[in-house]
Write a protein that holds these residues in place. Sequence first.
Motif, PDB file in Angstrom:
ATOM      1  N   ASP A 121       0.966  -1.338   0.100  1.00 35.53           N
ATOM      2  CA  ASP A 121      -0.086  -0.018   0.007  1.00 35.53           C
ATOM      3  C   ASP A 121       0.816   1.158   0.094  1.00 35.53           C
ATOM      4  O   ASP A 121       0.628   2.222  -0.715  1.00 35.53           O
ATOM      5  CB  ASP A 121      -0.979  -0.155   1.185  1.00 35.53           C
ATOM      6  CG  ASP A 121      -2.116   0.874   0.855  1.00 35.53           C
ATOM      7  OD1 ASP A 121      -2.554   1.013  -0.038  1.00 35.53           O
ATOM      8  OD2 ASP A 121      -2.673   1.275   1.963  1.00 35.53           O
ATOM      9  N   VAL A 122       1.856   1.362   0.963  1.00 32.66           N
ATOM     10  CA  VAL A 122       3.041   2.354   0.866  1.00 32.66           C
ATOM     11  C   VAL A 122       3.458   2.536  -0.611  1.00 32.66           C
ATOM     12  O   VAL A 122       3.618   3.647  -1.026  1.00 32.66           O
ATOM     13  CB  VAL A 122       3.866   2.346   2.018  1.00 32.66           C
ATOM     14  CG1 VAL A 122       4.877   3.211   1.816  1.00 32.66           C
ATOM     15  CG2 VAL A 122       3.468   2.168   3.259  1.00 32.66           C
ATOM     16  N   ASN A 126       2.730   5.839  -3.872  1.00 30.39           N
ATOM     17  CA  ASN A 126       3.567   6.568  -4.537  1.00 30.39           C
ATOM     18  C   ASN A 126       3.673   6.422  -6.113  1.00 30.39           C
ATOM     19  O   ASN A 126       4.631   6.537  -6.894  1.00 30.39           O
ATOM     20  CB  ASN A 126       5.082   6.400  -3.921  1.00 30.39           C
ATOM     21  CG  ASN A 126       5.132   7.217  -2.678  1.00 30.39           C
ATOM     22  OD1 ASN A 126       5.034   8.305  -2.544  1.00 30.39           O
ATOM     23  ND2 ASN A 126       4.871   6.232  -1.691  1.00 30.39           N
ATOM     24  N   LYS A 127       2.616   5.368  -6.500  1.00 31.63           N
ATOM     25  CA  LYS A 127       2.746   5.169  -7.967  1.00 31.63           C
ATOM     26  C   LYS A 127       2.521   6.333  -9.085  1.00 31.63           C
ATOM     27  O   LYS A 127       3.075   6.187 -10.079  1.00 31.63           O
ATOM     28  CB  LYS A 127       1.556   4.295  -8.443  1.00 31.63           C
ATOM     29  CG  LYS A 127       1.614   3.530  -9.568  1.00 31.63           C
ATOM     30  CD  LYS A 127       0.951   2.199  -9.756  1.00 31.63           C
ATOM     31  CE  LYS A 127       1.200   1.433 -11.100  1.00 31.63           C
ATOM     32  NZ  LYS A 127       1.147   2.078 -12.437  1.00 31.63           N
ATOM     33  N   ASP A 128       2.120   7.500  -8.795  1.00 35.69           N
ATOM     34  CA  ASP A 128       1.945   8.521  -9.594  1.00 35.69           C
ATOM     35  C   ASP A 128       3.431   8.768  -9.965  1.00 35.69           C
ATOM     36  O   ASP A 128       3.591   9.432 -10.895  1.00 35.69           O
ATOM     37  CB  ASP A 128       1.031   9.618  -8.998  1.00 35.69           C
ATOM     38  CG  ASP A 128      -0.434   9.343  -8.970  1.00 35.69           C
ATOM     39  OD1 ASP A 128      -0.606   8.482  -9.807  1.00 35.69           O
ATOM     40  OD2 ASP A 128      -1.161  10.060  -8.175  1.00 35.69           O
ATOM     41  N   GLN A 154      -8.003  -8.828  -3.398  1.00 34.55           N
ATOM     42  CA  GLN A 154      -8.370  -8.364  -2.020  1.00 34.55           C
ATOM     43  C   GLN A 154      -7.719  -6.695  -1.777  1.00 34.55           C
ATOM     44  O   GLN A 154      -8.314  -5.855  -1.192  1.00 34.55           O
ATOM     45  CB  GLN A 154      -7.860  -8.925  -1.163  1.00 34.55           C
ATOM     46  CG  GLN A 154      -8.850 -10.361  -0.870  1.00 34.55           C
ATOM     47  CD  GLN A 154      -7.431 -11.480   0.003  1.00 34.55           C
ATOM     48  OE1 GLN A 154      -6.854 -11.187   0.507  1.00 34.55           O
ATOM     49  NE2 GLN A 154      -8.386 -12.700   0.124  1.00 34.55           N
ATOM     50  N   THR A 155      -6.792  -6.642  -2.370  1.00 35.06           N
ATOM     51  CA  THR A 155      -5.834  -5.336  -2.170  1.00 35.06           C
ATOM     52  C   THR A 155      -6.045  -4.123  -3.261  1.00 35.06           C
ATOM     53  O   THR A 155      -5.938  -2.974  -2.853  1.00 35.06           O
ATOM     54  CB  THR A 155      -4.405  -5.605  -2.032  1.00 35.06           C
ATOM     55  OG1 THR A 155      -3.853  -6.134  -3.074  1.00 35.06           O
ATOM     56  CG2 THR A 155      -4.217  -6.732  -0.846  1.00 35.06           C
ATOM     57  N   LYS A 156      -6.587  -4.700  -4.117  1.00 38.09           N
ATOM     58  CA  LYS A 156      -6.746  -3.653  -5.416  1.00 38.09           C
ATOM     59  C   LYS A 156      -5.291  -3.055  -5.949  1.00 38.09           C
ATOM     60  O   LYS A 156      -5.261  -1.935  -6.078  1.00 38.09           O
ATOM     61  CB  LYS A 156      -7.537  -2.492  -5.264  1.00 38.09           C
ATOM     62  CG  LYS A 156      -9.012  -3.269  -4.637  1.00 38.09           C
ATOM     63  CD  LYS A 156      -9.762  -4.104  -5.706  1.00 38.09           C
ATOM     64  CE  LYS A 156     -11.019  -4.639  -5.255  1.00 38.09           C
ATOM     65  NZ  LYS A 156     -11.801  -5.504  -6.130  1.00 38.09           N
ATOM     66  N   PHE A 157      -4.234  -4.068  -5.511  1.00 34.94           N
ATOM     67  CA  PHE A 157      -2.972  -3.427  -5.809  1.00 34.94           C
ATOM     68  C   PHE A 157      -2.836  -2.892  -7.200  1.00 34.94           C
ATOM     69  O   PHE A 157      -3.273  -3.345  -8.374  1.00 34.94           O
ATOM     70  CB  PHE A 157      -1.819  -4.468  -5.785  1.00 34.94           C
ATOM     71  CG  PHE A 157      -0.500  -4.104  -5.547  1.00 34.94           C
ATOM     72  CD1 PHE A 157       0.081  -3.368  -4.674  1.00 34.94           C
ATOM     73  CD2 PHE A 157       0.217  -4.566  -6.737  1.00 34.94           C
ATOM     74  CE1 PHE A 157       1.337  -2.951  -4.921  1.00 34.94           C
ATOM     75  CE2 PHE A 157       1.601  -4.292  -6.821  1.00 34.94           C
ATOM     76  CZ  PHE A 157       2.157  -3.471  -6.033  1.00 34.94           C
ATOM     77  N   LYS A 158      -2.219  -1.649  -7.481  1.00 34.04           N
ATOM     78  CA  LYS A 158      -2.229  -0.917  -8.539  1.00 34.04           C
ATOM     79  C   LYS A 158      -1.166  -1.414  -9.367  1.00 34.04           C
ATOM     80  O   LYS A 158      -1.061  -0.939 -10.615  1.00 34.04           O
ATOM     81  CB  LYS A 158      -1.794   0.704  -8.202  1.00 34.04           C
ATOM     82  CG  LYS A 158      -2.894   1.380  -7.435  1.00 34.04           C
ATOM     83  CD  LYS A 158      -2.649   2.706  -7.131  1.00 34.04           C
ATOM     84  CE  LYS A 158      -3.683   3.278  -6.025  1.00 34.04           C
ATOM     85  NZ  LYS A 158      -3.238   4.739  -5.872  1.00 34.04           N
ATOM     86  N   VAL A 250      14.040   4.412  -1.849  1.00 36.16           N
ATOM     87  CA  VAL A 250      13.438   3.641  -2.849  1.00 36.16           C
ATOM     88  C   VAL A 250      12.906   4.655  -3.898  1.00 36.16           C
ATOM     89  O   VAL A 250      13.370   4.263  -5.302  1.00 36.16           O
ATOM     90  CB  VAL A 250      12.033   2.992  -2.530  1.00 36.16           C
ATOM     91  CG1 VAL A 250      11.417   2.014  -3.743  1.00 36.16           C
ATOM     92  CG2 VAL A 250      12.468   1.852  -1.231  1.00 36.16           C
ATOM     93  N   LEU A 251      12.270   5.707  -3.627  1.00 36.31           N
ATOM     94  CA  LEU A 251      11.978   6.607  -4.833  1.00 36.31           C
ATOM     95  C   LEU A 251      13.024   7.202  -5.196  1.00 36.31           C
ATOM     96  O   LEU A 251      12.957   7.422  -6.785  1.00 36.31           O
ATOM     97  CB  LEU A 251      10.859   7.469  -4.074  1.00 36.31           C
ATOM     98  CG  LEU A 251       9.435   7.033  -3.554  1.00 36.31           C
ATOM     99  CD1 LEU A 251       8.694   8.114  -2.959  1.00 36.31           C
ATOM    100  CD2 LEU A 251       8.418   6.413  -4.765  1.00 36.31           C
TER     101      LEU A 251
END
Length: 260
Positions: A121-122, A126-128, A154-158, A250-251
């Motif tokens: 989720d974290v 930051n996917k944008d 379940q998570t709707k992971f992007k 990471v970013l």
Amino acid sequence: MAMRLDVINSSTGIRLPLIDYRAAARLGNPKRPNRILPLLRLRKSNSRSFCPFIRSIRSAADSFANAPSFKYEDITSSLQNVEVFDLTSKAVPIVDLWRNRKSVVAFARHFGCVLCRKRADVLAANKDLMDAADVALVLIAPGTVDQAISFFEQTKFKGEVYADPSHSSYDALNFAYGVSTTFTPKAGMKIIESYLEGYRQDWELSFKENTRTKGGWQQGGILVAGPGINNISYLHKDKEAGDDPNIEDVLNACCSKPIF
């Protein structure tokens, strides 16, 4: 036995203690200290004249301390024959995930793990930023394709989700494994924090046979790589459950220009 390295300035004869290996050993392996501790103590009367000298010593020490303890080319070599499976059960060479693009690849402990769901989720939050830098977001976990599908629904992971039922990528990357890395005070606190924030463990997925026998004790990490299979810019290996890296690191690694 403690080892000490001194540096002597030729113009003044003052001895500068540079590295105290006994202190460094307390932070990790004494043969490979995690951090070089610059211990520069100068007499007040000479402190100004040594400012450039101090800066050069500190810079060298910091560079050594931040150097990775592994070779990236060894990592890609060990991953060459590893395959993971997408949600359609198609086998995909893992290096193809970053062969022609840059990718942030999160290796989860298993698909039911509450700590992994929070980390996912974290990252997804930051996917944008990743999209703006043309960086793909990928999650891999030990388990079957059916478990991967359940996690995705379940998570709707992007990002993209892949299954590694044989743990081959985890073995190749030499991620931590074992009961002692799973049940720790830090992990317990992280689990409590995650539950208070609304995250939940999926116990059905957690008690699937392949998870109970292998995935339950597996630790993961985060890899930033590509484009190009040998182009690895970041690797974090969890020392224990809940050992999250700094998201800013990471970013910064995944984007062509530092964000922070």
